[in-house]
Design a protein around this motif. Structure first.
Motif, short mmCIF file in Angstrom:
data_model
loop_
_atom_site.label_atom_id
_atom_site.label_comp_id
_atom_site.label_asym_id
_atom_site.label_seq_id
_atom_site.Cartn_x
_atom_site.Cartn_y
_atom_site.Cartn_z
N LYS A 152 -2.01 0.07 12.52
CA LYS A 152 -1.73 1.16 13.47
C LYS A 152 -0.24 1.31 13.75
N ASP A 153 0.42 0.20 14.07
CA ASP A 153 1.78 0.26 14.60
C ASP A 153 2.88 0.16 13.55
N VAL A 154 2.61 -0.53 12.45
CA VAL A 154 3.62 -0.69 11.41
C VAL A 154 3.44 0.35 10.30
N LEU A 155 2.18 0.57 9.90
CA LEU A 155 1.91 1.53 8.83
C LEU A 155 1.63 2.94 9.36
N ALA A 156 1.27 3.03 10.64
CA ALA A 156 0.90 4.32 11.25
C ALA A 156 -0.27 4.96 10.51
N LEU A 157 -1.28 4.13 10.22
CA LEU A 157 -2.49 4.59 9.54
C LEU A 157 -3.71 4.25 10.38
N ASP A 158 -4.84 4.86 10.03
CA ASP A 158 -6.11 4.60 10.70
C ASP A 158 -6.75 3.37 10.05
N PRO A 159 -6.95 2.28 10.81
CA PRO A 159 -7.54 1.06 10.23
C PRO A 159 -8.90 1.29 9.59
N LYS A 160 -9.67 2.25 10.11
CA LYS A 160 -10.99 2.53 9.55
C LYS A 160 -10.90 3.19 8.18
N LYS A 161 -9.72 3.73 7.86
CA LYS A 161 -9.53 4.37 6.57
C LYS A 161 -8.66 3.54 5.63
N TYR A 162 -8.18 2.40 6.12
CA TYR A 162 -7.32 1.53 5.32
C TYR A 162 -8.17 0.87 4.24
N ILE A 163 -7.81 1.11 2.98
CA ILE A 163 -8.65 0.62 1.89
C ILE A 163 -8.14 -0.70 1.32
N ASN A 164 -9.05 -1.40 0.67
CA ASN A 164 -8.71 -2.61 -0.06
C ASN A 164 -8.46 -2.22 -1.51
N SER A 165 -7.39 -2.73 -2.09
CA SER A 165 -7.01 -2.33 -3.45
C SER A 165 -7.61 -3.21 -4.54
N TYR A 191 13.60 1.78 0.35
CA TYR A 191 13.27 1.31 1.70
C TYR A 191 12.97 -0.18 1.80
N HIS A 192 12.53 -0.81 0.71
CA HIS A 192 12.17 -2.24 0.76
C HIS A 192 11.25 -2.52 1.97
N PHE A 193 10.22 -1.70 2.12
CA PHE A 193 9.30 -1.89 3.24
C PHE A 193 8.74 -3.31 3.25
N ASP A 194 8.77 -3.95 4.40
CA ASP A 194 8.27 -5.31 4.56
C ASP A 194 6.75 -5.22 4.75
N CYS A 195 6.00 -5.74 3.79
CA CYS A 195 4.54 -5.53 3.77
C CYS A 195 3.77 -6.84 3.80
N ILE A 196 2.61 -6.81 4.42
CA ILE A 196 1.69 -7.94 4.35
C ILE A 196 0.99 -7.94 2.99
N ALA A 197 0.56 -6.75 2.55
CA ALA A 197 -0.11 -6.61 1.26
C ALA A 197 0.61 -5.51 0.48
N PRO A 198 1.67 -5.86 -0.25
CA PRO A 198 2.58 -4.85 -0.80
C PRO A 198 1.92 -3.73 -1.59
N ASP A 199 1.19 -4.05 -2.67
CA ASP A 199 0.59 -2.99 -3.48
C ASP A 199 -0.41 -2.19 -2.66
N GLN A 200 -1.17 -2.88 -1.84
CA GLN A 200 -2.23 -2.25 -1.04
C GLN A 200 -1.64 -1.31 0.01
N ASP A 201 -0.58 -1.75 0.66
CA ASP A 201 0.05 -0.90 1.68
C ASP A 201 0.63 0.37 1.06
N TYR A 202 1.28 0.22 -0.09
CA TYR A 202 1.84 1.40 -0.76
C TYR A 202 0.73 2.36 -1.18
N LEU A 203 -0.37 1.85 -1.70
CA LEU A 203 -1.47 2.71 -2.10
C LEU A 203 -2.06 3.45 -0.90
N ASN A 204 -2.20 2.76 0.22
CA ASN A 204 -2.71 3.41 1.43
C ASN A 204 -1.77 4.49 1.93
N GLU A 205 -0.48 4.21 1.91
CA GLU A 205 0.49 5.19 2.38
C GLU A 205 0.60 6.39 1.45
N MET A 206 0.73 6.13 0.17
CA MET A 206 0.93 7.21 -0.79
C MET A 206 -0.34 8.00 -1.04
#
Length: 315
Positions: A152-165, A191-206
């Motif tokens: 919610k706060d770092v990615l600004a995404l809906d956790p219910k829609k956050y997918i597993n890669s 940007y070198h975004f600091d991620c918990i799950a790098p590939d997964q976070d990018y896929l969710n954002e993009m």
């Protein structure tokens, strides 16, 4: 027509991938044709043979060596650490599949810590339309408050829609047409975004707003908060729920049923038997280490949420 399925592995993960592959072959429809690719930079000749030997008349196994130059821009930097713990290039391989295999307009990617419990061809039949990819909501994090806060706060995404890669049905044509990998590299290097799950976070954002959410049975993940699905089509032993390290893991019976049919069964059983309580406690502690990244990234003025708020990034 062949159904292309991709894994990404490092050499030390071969035995787990073999168990997954065995289950995939066992459930493959005899009337369909499949090609399974293993993407790797360091697979030994012996392990290549081990995987190839698991193929069948209609499931063909190929090993594809990832060229170092392809992934050179992805550096061993802290923001690219898997689970904020260690760096592994293999988590990024899935993003390159559409460009590396232009003969396919659609493909399936699955992680190696999986069991296929149904015909993977049914997943391939998914109609993607204009979606970039199909995937399942990440159920493993829905009961983890810090992870929900991170999304919610770092990615600004809906956790219910956050997918597993760990399971993706890729619209390879759309990836290529829209130059996905170029865009990913640009974001990564800018940007070198600091991620918990790098590939997964990018896929969710993009992929935000263009992800086709699939039935959770295609990415069933063990957890301690919900009852198991009765007939999971694909089981993903995500995070630290590894049946070769912990006993009484949800869905573990499926793993061991397939493991018994491979040459690695004795080795896997020995790994479970010899894994110490101290090691298990260290694994549990890695979850806290992973979640601690939320405390840091939420204050980062250049996290995903803040950069999107400033309108300085186009996803």
């Amino acid at each position: 027509m062949t159904i292309p399925v991709f894994y990404a592995i490092s050499d030390d993960f071969t035995k787990y991938a073999a168990v997954s592959l065995n289950s995939l072959v066992k459930h493959a429809d005899s009337q369909k044709n499949y090609t399974v690719y293993f993407l790797s930079q360091d697979l030994s000749a012996e392990h290549k043979q081990d995987l190839t030997d698991l193929g069948s008349d209609n499931v063909h196994i190929e090993v594809f060596k990832i060229n170092d130059e392809i992934v050179a821009p992805i550096q061993n930097r802290s923001e690219n650490y898997l689970r904020a713990d260690f760096f592994t290039m293999s988590i990024f391989y899935r993003l390159f599949i559409p460009d590396l295999f232009p003969q396919y307009d659609k493909a399936i990617y699955i992680d190696s810590d999986t069991i296929v419990n149904d015909d993977i061809g049914k997943l391939y039949d998914t109609e993607l339309g204009n979606h970039l990819f199909g995937a399942c909501t990440d159920t493993s994090i829905q009961f983890v408050p810090k992870m929900i806060a991170y999304i919610k706060d770092v990615l600004a995404l809906d956790p219910k829609k956050y997918i597993n890669s760990g399971m993706l049905v890729l619209n390879c044509k759309a990836f290529r047409d829209e130059k996905f990998i170029e865009h990913f590299m640009d974001l990564l290097e800018t940007y070198h975004f600091d991620c918990i799950a790098p590939d997964q976070d990018y896929l969710n954002e993009m992929g935000d707003e263009r992800i086709l959410h699939l039935d959770s049975k295609w990415d069933a993940m063990p957890n301690e908060n919900t009852a198991p699905l009765a007939n999971p089509s694909l089981i993903h032993y995500n995070l630290f729920f590894k049946p070769w390290r912990f006993s009484n893991v949800q869905y573990e019976k499926y793993f061991w049923e397939s493991a018994k049919e491979t040459k690695f069964y004795s080795e896997l059983k020995a790994e479970l038997d010899n894994y110490t309580e101290e090691q298990r406690e260290q694994d549990r502690g890695k979850l806290d280490h992973m979640l601690a990244k939320e405390d840091k990234t939420v204050k980062d003025p250049n996290n995903w949420a803040q950069v999107k708020k400033r309108g300085s990034v186009s996803l």
